[in-house]
Design an enzyme around this catalytic site. Structure first.
Site, PDB file in Angstrom:
ATOM      1  N   HIS A   1       0.847  -1.193   0.000  1.00 43.92           N
ATOM      2  CA  HIS A   1       0.000   0.000   0.000  1.00 43.92           C
ATOM      3  C   HIS A   1       0.884   1.246   0.000  1.00 43.92           C
ATOM      4  O   HIS A   1       1.953   1.278   0.619  1.00 43.92           O
ATOM      5  CB  HIS A   1      -0.902   0.011   1.236  1.00 43.92           C
TER       6      HIS A   1
ATOM      7  N   CYS B   1      -0.236   2.065  -5.076  1.00 39.60           N
ATOM      8  CA  CYS B   1      -1.202   3.076  -5.498  1.00 39.60           C
ATOM      9  C   CYS B   1      -0.625   4.472  -5.270  1.00 39.60           C
ATOM     10  O   CYS B   1       0.245   4.675  -4.422  1.00 39.60           O
ATOM     11  CB  CYS B   1      -2.506   2.929  -4.729  1.00 39.60           C
TER      12      CYS B   1
END
Length: 292
Positions: free
Chosen positions: A68, A117
């Site tokens: 992440h 991301c």
């Protein structure tokens, strides 16, 4: 580095396979690789510090992260597995800070491959102020996706790969300037129906010379320093010697040790001898905290 098993966020499947894949490819290019899985913030900080100690003048440094992440105001942040539900930059590792510290080592090439991301984190209104970066003309950023977009995984049964690595592995060994190689990866991704309109590799670079991951290793002006760095890397990857356990019942078991990742050790068992009156025998580990 690959983070999968987050404590307060969605679990990921691809980082383990992606780190393993990239590790094997870089080893074919004679890179000294440190591959790590599931790191908390303290462990990520320690890993970066140890990584920097392996760098020196002229060395090619490559940092890959799968997990992440987010991007605010042009700053990229890698999220550790222990980040709280509403994390900010204070809970994460700041990529631009790592770059500045790499430059201090006078590296010959700085490559960042960020498989994460890049959506905005609205919980974080802090705008960090980096120190001045040096004009070194040797920086390459390969982002798995573009600004304010997500990076995806492809699940195939029990196996999973990130989209980025699925394409990068086909090009990484090419003897091309690293930016040319990544441009080709971007073109490949752009022709894929799965990624079209969802995920597009973004390349940022100020690389002025033809430098490739396939470049031959040059001799150092200070062989003692090179030997010290190689020794430091080797010590971090030393595995225990085989162990042999003899039980009163006459069974003799061998314990072996292997490591697919720098921070994960696999212990396997093998029954070497058993008495004739024992029909079947298997060895399993239930508590190996104090193997002697």
């Amino acid at each position: 580095m690959g983070n999968m098993n987050y404590q307060h966020h969605r679990q990921l499947r691809a980082p383990m396979a992606d780190v393993h894949e990239l590790t094997n490819l870089l080893r074919q290019l004679d890179f000294k690789v440190v591959s790590l899985l599931d790191l908390d913030r303290h462990e990520m900080q320690s890993a970066v510090t140890e990584f920097l100690l392996l760098l020196d003048r002229g060395v090619y440094g490559l940092l890959y992260f799968a997990g992440h992440g987010y991007e605010n105001y042009g700053n990229s942040f890698m999220v550790p597995i222990d980040a709280p539900a509403s994390y900010t930059s204070e809970h994460c590792l700041w990529v631009q800070d790592v770059l500045q510290r790499m430059q201090e080592r006078k590296t010959g090439l700085n490559v960042f491959l960020l498989d994460m991301c890049r959506k905005r984190n609205f919980n974080d209104d802090i705008i960090p102020q980096p120190g001045p970066l040096k004009v070194t003309a040797n920086i390459v950023f390969g982002y798995a996706t573009c600004v304010d977009a997500e990076a995806y995984e492809v699940n195939k049964g029990s196996l999973s790969n990130g989209i980025f690595i699925s394409f990068l592995r086909q090009r990484l060994l090419e003897d091309e300037k690293v930016t040319v190689m990544l441009d080709r990866v971007a073109e490949d991704m752009g022709q894929c129906e799965i990624t079209r309109g969802r995920q597009a590799l973004e390349l940022r670079s100020n690389l002025s010379e033809r430098r490739a991951l396939t470049d031959r290793i040059q001799g150092s002006d200070c062989p003692e320093a090179t030997s010290a760095r190689n020794l430091q890397w080797a010590i971090a990857h030393v595995l225990p010697e085989r162990k042999y356990l003899q039980f009163d019942c006459g069974v003799r078991v061998q314990l072996g040790f292997a490591a697919e990742f720098s921070n994960i050790m696999i212990i396997y068992t093998r029954v070497l001898e058993k008495p004739a009156n024992v029909l079947t025998c298997s060895a399993q580990l239930t508590d190996f905290s104090e193997v002697s």
